[in-house]
Design an enzyme around this catalytic site. Structure first.
Site, short mmCIF file in Angstrom:
data_model
loop_
_atom_site.label_atom_id
_atom_site.label_comp_id
_atom_site.label_asym_id
_atom_site.label_seq_id
_atom_site.Cartn_x
_atom_site.Cartn_y
_atom_site.Cartn_z
N HIS A 148 19.06 -77.34 5.50
CA HIS A 148 20.34 -77.15 6.20
C HIS A 148 20.26 -77.68 7.64
O HIS A 148 21.30 -77.94 8.25
CB HIS A 148 20.75 -75.67 6.18
CG HIS A 148 20.99 -75.12 4.80
ND1 HIS A 148 21.51 -73.88 4.56
CD2 HIS A 148 20.80 -75.67 3.56
CE1 HIS A 148 21.61 -73.67 3.25
NE2 HIS A 148 21.17 -74.74 2.63
N ASP A 182 26.46 -76.02 5.80
CA ASP A 182 25.85 -74.69 5.87
C ASP A 182 24.71 -74.70 6.88
O ASP A 182 24.05 -75.71 7.08
CB ASP A 182 25.40 -74.22 4.48
CG ASP A 182 24.74 -75.32 3.66
OD1 ASP A 182 24.48 -76.41 4.22
OD2 ASP A 182 24.47 -75.09 2.48
N CYS A 210 15.57 -75.54 2.80
CA CYS A 210 16.62 -76.08 1.93
C CYS A 210 17.35 -77.23 2.63
O CYS A 210 18.35 -77.73 2.14
CB CYS A 210 17.59 -74.97 1.54
SG CYS A 210 18.49 -75.31 0.02
N GLU A 246 22.72 -69.24 1.61
CA GLU A 246 21.64 -68.85 0.69
C GLU A 246 21.87 -67.46 0.10
O GLU A 246 21.39 -67.15 -0.98
CB GLU A 246 20.29 -68.88 1.41
CG GLU A 246 19.85 -70.25 1.88
CD GLU A 246 19.50 -71.21 0.74
OE1 GLU A 246 19.51 -70.79 -0.43
OE2 GLU A 246 19.25 -72.39 1.03
N HIS A 283 13.30 -75.20 -1.24
CA HIS A 283 12.84 -73.80 -1.20
C HIS A 283 11.31 -73.68 -1.19
O HIS A 283 10.80 -72.56 -1.26
CB HIS A 283 13.43 -72.95 -2.35
CG HIS A 283 14.91 -72.75 -2.23
ND1 HIS A 283 15.59 -71.77 -2.93
CD2 HIS A 283 15.84 -73.37 -1.48
CE1 HIS A 283 16.89 -71.82 -2.64
NE2 HIS A 283 17.05 -72.80 -1.75
N HIS A 321 24.85 -81.63 -0.16
CA HIS A 321 23.55 -80.96 -0.18
C HIS A 321 22.47 -82.02 -0.30
O HIS A 321 22.64 -83.00 -1.01
CB HIS A 321 23.42 -79.96 -1.33
CG HIS A 321 22.43 -78.90 -0.99
ND1 HIS A 321 21.08 -79.16 -0.91
CD2 HIS A 321 22.59 -77.61 -0.63
CE1 HIS A 321 20.46 -78.06 -0.53
NE2 HIS A 321 21.35 -77.10 -0.35
C1 LIG Z 1 21.19 -75.23 -2.92
C2 LIG Z 1 20.55 -73.91 -3.12
O1 LIG Z 1 19.35 -73.85 -3.25
N1 LIG Z 1 21.35 -72.84 -3.15
C3 LIG Z 1 20.91 -71.52 -3.45
C4 LIG Z 1 22.09 -70.60 -3.53
C5 LIG Z 1 21.71 -69.16 -3.77
C6 LIG Z 1 22.72 -68.40 -4.55
C7 LIG Z 1 22.46 -66.90 -4.66
N2 LIG Z 1 22.03 -66.30 -3.45
C8 LIG Z 1 21.44 -66.65 -5.75
O2 LIG Z 1 20.25 -66.48 -5.44
O3 LIG Z 1 21.83 -66.58 -6.91
C9 LIG Z 1 20.14 -71.54 -4.77
O4 LIG Z 1 19.21 -70.72 -4.90
O5 LIG Z 1 20.43 -72.34 -5.67
#
Ligand SMILES: CC(=O)N[C@@H](CCC[C@H](N)C(=O)O)C(=O)O
Length: 388
Positions: free
Chosen positions: A101, A74, A99, A133, A354, A160
């Protein structure tokens, strides 16, 4: 910064400086392409998706192919203002590769560079995926026909990064690796008014506060504690000034659950509580629940067994079996379409994914590339299809 395409750390730093949000990864896409074009081109074929200009598929033609192995990475970033103090910090205000990427791209390029000089036995398809994301780039790509004909993987892998494992360590588990998620958007509407006359208005700040506390009873009162679930509201907005009663409020959040049943239970409780609060406080509450492709990430059992066995038994690879995580991934959608395995690459220690201070350990890059190349080469030595 000048990019030296031989140096993976420099490549990662170049991507780190140009983070872009979902489906706007134009500079990132251009740099990925420029780097791949600097590799030998003999075995490479490219595929673009017209409706998704920042996506890229690259196929490496195998010398004696029995299968096509997919590898997904990603490429998007987050609306976070970087606070790492790094000299190669983001140059895009308010956006950060928080994150990791940028590391995912770099590792994928490291693997691709290897196989562009040393032809693989099987075909390989690299998918540089926008919009992980948010907006489910995997679903958009699949629906646009990205994985048809020669670009259709028989099996799919993706990683990841995680600060919870030491840099370079591979983590994985049988079964569910990541949670499924659902984006929650709730809009409350009432009648605004003068701060001095609450009896003539419907105060959406009060309704919003009341609703959030009600919704936060779902996990403690409706979710089986042995199974677990998460409901996080990361963004709330309402009101314009202290002395106007707000007529509108918005709540944005995310549901997490390790099974589809758990996600649907939490979704249903949200709908019921919103309807109840709307009735109780005499306002309108609109609820939008969007799961997109964020299904639980279910590792294929036969392939994941092979993956874990290889990683565990390799002398030069540090491997740990990991518990399931409440992070989400739209790779969950692709693993519903194709058998495959998602795994972690440790980049710790650092602060959480994040966060504005997330500063991954670059020592993870080369061991990550080496481990995945070694796995793919081993996998390609096995006869098709009996070793699945
Ligand atoms: C690995 C990671 O941090 N992925 C994100 C994926 C987001 C999913 C969707 N947009 C949401 O906010 O539910 C994560 O926040 O886990």
């Amino acid at each position: 910064m000048q990019t030296n395409f031989d140096n993976l750390v420099q490549i990662r730093r170049s991507f780190h400086q140009i983070p872009e949000l979902a489906l706007k990864e134009y500079e990132t896409h251009a740099l990925i392409l420029k780097i791949i074009k600097s590799f030998p081109q003999d075995y490479l074929e490219f595929k673009n998706i017209d409706s998704m200009p920042t996506a890229l598929l690259v196929r490496v033609r195998g010398s004696n192919p029995h299968r096509t192995i997919g590898y997904r990475c990603d490429i998007d970033a987050l609306p976070v203002t970087e606070n790492t103090g790094l000299k190669f910090s983001s140059t895009h205000a308010g956006i950060m590769h928080a994150c990791g990427h940028d590391l995912h791209i770099t590792v994928a390029l490291g693997i691709l560079r290897h196989f562009s000089t040393s032809q693989p036995a099987d075909n390989l398809v690299f998918f540089f995926q926008p919009a992980e994301e948010s907006q489910s780039g995997s679903v958009l790509a699949f629906q646009s026909g990205a994985f048809t004909q020669e670009f259709q993987p028989d099996e799919f892998y993706g990683l990841h990064d995680t600060p919870l494992l030491e840099a370079g360590t591979i983590g994985c588990r049988m079964g569910t690796l990541f949670a499924g998620t659902t984006e929650v958007n709730i809009t409350l509407s009432g009648k605004s008014g003068h701060a001095a006359y609450p009896q003539n208005a419907q105060d959406m700040v009060v309704a919003q506060a009341y609703l959030i506390t009600q919704l936060q009873s779902i996990v403690s009162r409706n979710v089986d504690p042995i199974e677990g679930g998460v409901l996080t509201f990361g963004k709330v907005t309402s009101g314009t000034i202290r002395n106007v009663i707000a007529g509108q409020a918005v709540i944005e959040g995310t549901i997490r659950g390790l099974t589809q049943e758990m996600i649907e239970l939490i979704q249903e409780r949200i709908r019921v509580i919103c309807a109840g609060v709307a009735l109780a406080l005499d306002c309108k509450i609109d609820v939008q629940l969007n799961q997109g492709g964020y299904f639980p990430v279910q590792n294929n059992s036969a392939l994941t067994k092979i993956f874990i066995k290889f990683m565990r038994n390799s002398k030069n690879i540090r491997f740990e079996e990991t518990p399931p995580a409440m992070t989400g991934e739209d790779f969950g959608f692709l693993l519903n379409q194709f058998p495959g395995t998602m795994f972690w690459l440790g980049v710790g220690p650092t602060s959480s994914l994040h966060s504005a201070t997330f500063n991954l350990n670059e020592q993870a890059i080369q061991p990550g590339v080496n481990a995945i190349i070694a796995f793919l080469e081993d996998r390609m030595r096995k006869e098709h299809p009996s070793n699945v």
